[in-house]
Design an enzyme around this catalytic site. Structure first.
Site, PDB file in Angstrom:
ATOM      1  N   ARG A  44       0.786  -1.305   0.243  1.00 11.65           N
ATOM      2  CA  ARG A  44      -0.092  -0.076  -0.128  1.00 11.65           C
ATOM      3  C   ARG A  44       0.780   1.175   0.018  1.00 11.65           C
ATOM      4  NH1 ARG A  44      -4.322   1.230   4.178  1.00 11.65           N
ATOM      5  NH2 ARG A  44      -5.314   2.790   2.845  1.00 11.65           N
ATOM      6  N   GLY A  49       6.411   1.060   5.878  1.00 12.58           N
ATOM      7  CA  GLY A  49       7.095   0.181   5.230  1.00 12.58           C
ATOM      8  C   GLY A  49       7.195   0.477   3.649  1.00 12.58           C
ATOM      9  N   CYS A  50       6.068   0.675   3.301  1.00 11.32           N
ATOM     10  CA  CYS A  50       6.038   0.636   1.682  1.00 11.32           C
ATOM     11  C   CYS A  50       6.578   2.161   1.304  1.00 11.32           C
ATOM     12  CB  CYS A  50       4.568   0.788   1.073  1.00 11.32           C
ATOM     13  SG  CYS A  50       3.997  -0.905   1.460  1.00 11.32           S
ATOM     14  N   THR A  51       6.731   3.032   2.120  1.00 14.58           N
ATOM     15  CA  THR A  51       7.072   4.405   1.763  1.00 14.58           C
ATOM     16  C   THR A  51       8.765   4.122   2.015  1.00 14.58           C
ATOM     17  OG1 THR A  51       5.404   5.624   2.629  1.00 14.58           O
ATOM     18  CG2 THR A  51       7.441   6.713   2.742  1.00 14.58           C
ATOM     19  N   ALA A  54      10.101   2.295  -1.023  1.00 10.56           N
ATOM     20  CA  ALA A  54       9.852   3.176  -2.318  1.00 10.56           C
ATOM     21  C   ALA A  54      11.254   4.054  -2.307  1.00 10.56           C
ATOM     22  CB  ALA A  54       8.570   3.732  -2.416  1.00 10.56           C
TER      23      ALA A  54
END
Length: 166
Positions: A44, A49-51, A54
């Protein structure tokens, strides 16, 4: 919802895809023929974590380019969500929208998950390195974000070493 039955292994042809990016343009795996692709699936936009993942890939873009590799992120988020996420963190690589999780299922990363006693289907954070011939060269399942970009760079460097003539 059903669990994916796809189980890709190293050497398999990478499943082709055509998905919209943050600008609404269609991006195809075939667009990167002859290049390496670091294809990462994440749950998401705008989550911690995804930030971090990325931003870590964004920070090593130049190093990835020295290994002739392009990074691409895929999640079930909408094009609009990707547009905002990419702008907020100045991400300079494609984020592709897979809202029906068709590509995630083809790559075997749409799986049953459990969290706080709840069972549901979602993306299991996974990265694939696709070689210049369009084959799966490396698979990183159940990725831990910390140090992952460096791990991918090491794998690309190993691929470079193997590709050098003796």
């Amino acid at each position: 919802m059903t669990s994916s039955t796809a189980r890709l292994t190293v050497g398999d042809p990478a499943p082709p895809f055509a998905l919209n990016d943050a600008t609404g343009q269609t991006v195809r795996l075939a667009d990167f023929a002859g290049q390496r692709v670091v294809l990462y699936f994440y749950p998401r936009d705008n989550t911690p974590g995804c930030t971090r993942e990325a931003c870590a890939f964004n920070a090593v873009r130049d190093e990835l380019a020295t290994h002739k590799a392009q990074v691409i992120g895929i999640s079930p988020d909408s094009v609009t969500s990707h547009e905002k996420f990419a702008a907020k963190f100045e991400l300079a690589f494609p984020l592709l929208s897979d809202p029906e999780h068709v590509v995630a299922e083809q790559y075997g990363v749409w799986q049953e998950k459990k969290n706080y006693g709840r069972t549901y289907f979602g993306i299991v954070r996974t990265t694939f390195i696709i070689d210049e011939q369009g084959r799966i060269a490396r698979i990183f399942p159940n990725v831990k974000v910390e140090g992952h970009a460096a791990q991918v760079l090491r794998a690309l460097a190993e691929m470079d070493q193997k590709a050098k003539p003796e």
